[in-house]
Motif scaffolding. Structure first.
Motif, PDB file in Angstrom:
ATOM      1  N   GLY A  18       0.810  -1.211   0.000  1.00  0.00           N
ATOM      2  CA  GLY A  18       0.000   0.000   0.000  1.00  0.00           C
ATOM      3  C   GLY A  18       0.841   1.257   0.000  1.00  0.00           C
ATOM      4  N   ALA A  19       2.172   1.101  -0.219  1.00  0.00           N
ATOM      5  CA  ALA A  19       3.076   2.254  -0.214  1.00  0.00           C
ATOM      6  C   ALA A  19       4.152   2.055  -1.271  1.00  0.00           C
ATOM      7  CB  ALA A  19       3.714   2.423   1.159  1.00  0.00           C
ATOM      8  N   LEU A  20       4.489   3.132  -1.967  1.00  0.00           N
ATOM      9  CA  LEU A  20       5.534   3.111  -2.980  1.00  0.00           C
ATOM     10  C   LEU A  20       6.286   4.434  -2.951  1.00  0.00           C
ATOM     11  CD1 LEU A  20       3.433   1.675  -5.957  1.00  0.00           C
ATOM     12  CD2 LEU A  20       5.205   0.436  -4.682  1.00  0.00           C
ATOM     13  N   THR A  21       7.538   4.397  -3.373  1.00  0.00           N
ATOM     14  CA  THR A  21       8.315   5.634  -3.511  1.00  0.00           C
ATOM     15  C   THR A  21       7.982   6.275  -4.851  1.00  0.00           C
ATOM     16  OG1 THR A  21      10.182   4.584  -4.608  1.00  0.00           O
ATOM     17  CG2 THR A  21      10.237   4.658  -2.178  1.00  0.00           C
ATOM     18  N   SER A  22       8.417   7.500  -5.011  1.00  0.00           N
ATOM     19  CA  SER A  22       8.225   8.188  -6.278  1.00  0.00           C
ATOM     20  C   SER A  22       8.917   7.435  -7.409  1.00  0.00           C
ATOM     21  CB  SER A  22       8.772   9.618  -6.175  1.00  0.00           C
ATOM     22  OG  SER A  22       8.602  10.297  -7.379  1.00  0.00           O
ATOM     23  N   ALA A  23      10.138   6.956  -7.140  1.00  0.00           N
ATOM     24  CA  ALA A  23      10.876   6.205  -8.168  1.00  0.00           C
ATOM     25  C   ALA A  23      10.135   4.927  -8.557  1.00  0.00           C
ATOM     26  CB  ALA A  23      12.281   5.880  -7.672  1.00  0.00           C
ATOM     27  N   GLU A  24       9.564   4.246  -7.578  1.00  0.00           N
ATOM     28  CA  GLU A  24       8.807   3.021  -7.870  1.00  0.00           C
ATOM     29  C   GLU A  24       7.562   3.342  -8.696  1.00  0.00           C
ATOM     30  OE1 GLU A  24       9.955   0.342  -3.941  1.00  0.00           O
ATOM     31  OE2 GLU A  24       8.387   1.871  -3.774  1.00  0.00           O
ATOM     32  N   LEU A  25       6.902   4.431  -8.360  1.00  0.00           N
ATOM     33  CA  LEU A  25       5.726   4.838  -9.128  1.00  0.00           C
ATOM     34  C   LEU A  25       6.108   5.212 -10.556  1.00  0.00           C
ATOM     35  CD1 LEU A  25       3.902   6.877  -6.357  1.00  0.00           C
ATOM     36  CD2 LEU A  25       2.955   4.880  -7.538  1.00  0.00           C
ATOM     37  N   CYS A  26       7.230   5.944 -10.713  1.00  0.00           N
ATOM     38  CA  CYS A  26       7.704   6.311 -12.056  1.00  0.00           C
ATOM     39  C   CYS A  26       7.957   5.067 -12.902  1.00  0.00           C
ATOM     40  CB  CYS A  26       9.000   7.114 -11.973  1.00  0.00           C
ATOM     41  SG  CYS A  26       8.785   8.801 -11.428  1.00  0.00           S
ATOM     42  N   VAL A  49      -3.882  10.098   0.150  1.00  0.00           N
ATOM     43  CA  VAL A  49      -2.553   9.495   0.255  1.00  0.00           C
ATOM     44  C   VAL A  49      -1.793  10.267   1.323  1.00  0.00           C
ATOM     45  CG1 VAL A  49      -0.354   9.240  -0.979  1.00  0.00           C
ATOM     46  CG2 VAL A  49      -2.482   8.698  -2.131  1.00  0.00           C
ATOM     47  N   THR A  50      -0.959   9.552   2.077  1.00  0.00           N
ATOM     48  CA  THR A  50      -0.083  10.236   3.034  1.00  0.00           C
ATOM     49  C   THR A  50       1.360  10.068   2.599  1.00  0.00           C
ATOM     50  OG1 THR A  50       0.002   8.286   4.464  1.00  0.00           O
ATOM     51  CG2 THR A  50      -1.648   9.960   5.005  1.00  0.00           C
ATOM     52  N   ARG A  51       2.172  11.023   2.991  1.00  0.00           N
ATOM     53  CA  ARG A  51       3.602  11.009   2.701  1.00  0.00           C
ATOM     54  C   ARG A  51       4.310  10.575   3.974  1.00  0.00           C
ATOM     55  NH1 ARG A  51       6.440  14.581  -1.014  1.00  0.00           N
ATOM     56  NH2 ARG A  51       4.379  15.446  -1.352  1.00  0.00           N
ATOM     57  N   GLU A  52       5.202   9.597   3.838  1.00  0.00           N
ATOM     58  CA  GLU A  52       5.964   9.092   4.979  1.00  0.00           C
ATOM     59  C   GLU A  52       7.437   9.095   4.629  1.00  0.00           C
ATOM     60  OE1 GLU A  52       4.604   5.092   5.326  1.00  0.00           O
ATOM     61  OE2 GLU A  52       2.674   5.666   6.175  1.00  0.00           O
ATOM     62  N   ARG A  53       8.261   9.185   5.625  1.00  0.00           N
ATOM     63  CA  ARG A  53       9.697   9.068   5.416  1.00  0.00           C
ATOM     64  C   ARG A  53      10.197   7.942   6.304  1.00  0.00           C
ATOM     65  NH1 ARG A  53      13.116  14.107   4.301  1.00  0.00           N
ATOM     66  NH2 ARG A  53      11.885  13.867   2.442  1.00  0.00           N
ATOM     67  N   GLU A  54      10.888   7.003   5.683  1.00  0.00           N
ATOM     68  CA  GLU A  54      11.456   5.896   6.450  1.00  0.00           C
ATOM     69  C   GLU A  54      12.626   6.411   7.276  1.00  0.00           C
ATOM     70  OE1 GLU A  54      12.491   2.695   3.865  1.00  0.00           O
ATOM     71  OE2 GLU A  54      10.456   2.525   3.080  1.00  0.00           O
ATOM     72  N   PRO A  55      12.766   5.942   8.522  1.00  0.00           N
ATOM     73  CA  PRO A  55      13.892   6.387   9.352  1.00  0.00           C
ATOM     74  C   PRO A  55      15.226   6.111   8.653  1.00  0.00           C
ATOM     75  CG  PRO A  55      12.311   5.142  10.654  1.00  0.00           C
ATOM     76  CD  PRO A  55      11.894   5.016   9.219  1.00  0.00           C
ATOM     77  N   GLY A  56      16.082   7.116   8.632  1.00  0.00           N
ATOM     78  CA  GLY A  56      17.394   6.975   8.022  1.00  0.00           C
ATOM     79  C   GLY A  56      17.402   7.120   6.516  1.00  0.00           C
ATOM     80  N   SER A  57      16.268   7.395   5.916  1.00  0.00           N
ATOM     81  CA  SER A  57      16.184   7.528   4.470  1.00  0.00           C
ATOM     82  C   SER A  57      15.779   8.947   4.110  1.00  0.00           C
ATOM     83  CB  SER A  57      15.144   6.554   3.914  1.00  0.00           C
ATOM     84  OG  SER A  57      14.940   6.777   2.540  1.00  0.00           O
ATOM     85  N   ARG A  58      16.168   9.373   2.924  1.00  0.00           N
ATOM     86  CA  ARG A  58      15.777  10.696   2.457  1.00  0.00           C
ATOM     87  C   ARG A  58      14.626  10.603   1.466  1.00  0.00           C
ATOM     88  NH1 ARG A  58      20.723  14.195   0.727  1.00  0.00           N
ATOM     89  NH2 ARG A  58      19.175  15.802   1.070  1.00  0.00           N
ATOM     90  N   ARG A  59      14.196   9.380   1.157  1.00  0.00           N
ATOM     91  CA  ARG A  59      13.135   9.205   0.167  1.00  0.00           C
ATOM     92  C   ARG A  59      11.775   9.115   0.844  1.00  0.00           C
ATOM     93  NH1 ARG A  59      14.643   4.758  -4.177  1.00  0.00           N
ATOM     94  NH2 ARG A  59      14.682   3.425  -2.355  1.00  0.00           N
ATOM     95  N   ASP A  60      10.825   9.770   0.228  1.00  0.00           N
ATOM     96  CA  ASP A  60       9.447   9.695   0.705  1.00  0.00           C
ATOM     97  C   ASP A  60       8.774   8.465   0.126  1.00  0.00           C
ATOM     98  OD1 ASP A  60       9.465  12.081   2.167  1.00  0.00           O
ATOM     99  OD2 ASP A  60       8.974  13.268   0.398  1.00  0.00           O
ATOM    100  N   ARG A  61       7.874   7.914   0.907  1.00  0.00           N
ATOM    101  CA  ARG A  61       6.989   6.852   0.437  1.00  0.00           C
ATOM    102  C   ARG A  61       5.581   7.418   0.514  1.00  0.00           C
ATOM    103  NH1 ARG A  61       9.058   2.007  -0.084  1.00  0.00           N
ATOM    104  NH2 ARG A  61       7.171   0.817   0.237  1.00  0.00           N
ATOM    105  N   PHE A  62       4.770   7.052  -0.434  1.00  0.00           N
ATOM    106  CA  PHE A  62       3.390   7.507  -0.465  1.00  0.00           C
ATOM    107  C   PHE A  62       2.515   6.307  -0.152  1.00  0.00           C
ATOM    108  CE2 PHE A  62       5.981  10.121  -3.177  1.00  0.00           C
ATOM    109  CZ  PHE A  62       5.769  11.351  -2.586  1.00  0.00           C
ATOM    110  N   ARG A  63       1.615   6.480   0.816  1.00  0.00           N
ATOM    111  CA  ARG A  63       0.830   5.366   1.320  1.00  0.00           C
ATOM    112  C   ARG A  63      -0.656   5.662   1.211  1.00  0.00           C
ATOM    113  NH1 ARG A  63       1.771   1.073   4.079  1.00  0.00           N
ATOM    114  NH2 ARG A  63       3.907   1.676   4.603  1.00  0.00           N
TER     115      ARG A  63
END
Length: 134
Positions: A18-26, A49-63
């Motif tokens: 239920g969550a993907l990064t922008s790169a995965e969506l692209c 959709v909500t925007r989340e950031r995984e700890p230690g990562s700079r990439r957003d995931r959209f859920r």
């Protein structure tokens, strides 16, 4: 809903987590990062959709969450209330007996009806959701 936000929303709904990064969506949708950016901006603004950031990562995931429709409709409830207020002011300004005032009055009555029914519908859904999913 516009085509790109609909495609992004469908991709998130169909994803395993239920969550993907922008790169995965692209990659999945074969579109540009700009297209994804505009789509998720819209989807986050309407609370689908909500925007989340995984700890230690700079990439957003959209859920997308299981109750996204409930949240989206609840936020629309506030929009409907603002429309009611604006329509009420319009009826007062134009006069309820003028042709314009009558049109605005009928539109206001529709939104008042919708507002009341939406609240009742959400309460009924809470009961139904509890029965079905615990």
């Amino acid at each position: 809903m516009q085509r790109m936000p609909a495609r992004v929303f469908a991709a998130l709904l169909a994803s395993e987590s239920g969550a993907l990064t922008s790169a995965e969506l692209c990659a999945q949708l074969k579109v540009s990062p700009a297209a994804i950016s505009g789509a998720v901006r819209y989807l986050t603004q309407v609370n689908m959709v909500t925007r989340e950031r995984e700890p230690g990562s700079r990439r957003d995931r959209f859920r997308v969450h299981s109750n996204q429709w409930y949240e989206a409709l609840t936020s629309r409830d506030m929009v409907i209330k603002r429309w009611e207020d604006a329509l009420r002011d319009g009826v007062t300004s134009l006069g309820p007996d003028s042709p314009q005032g009558r049109r605005l009055g009928e539109t206001l009555a529709f939104f008042e009806f919708l507002h009341g029914e939406l609240a009742t519908l959400m309460e009924r859904w809470d009961v139904e959701r509890e029965k079905r999913f615990g």
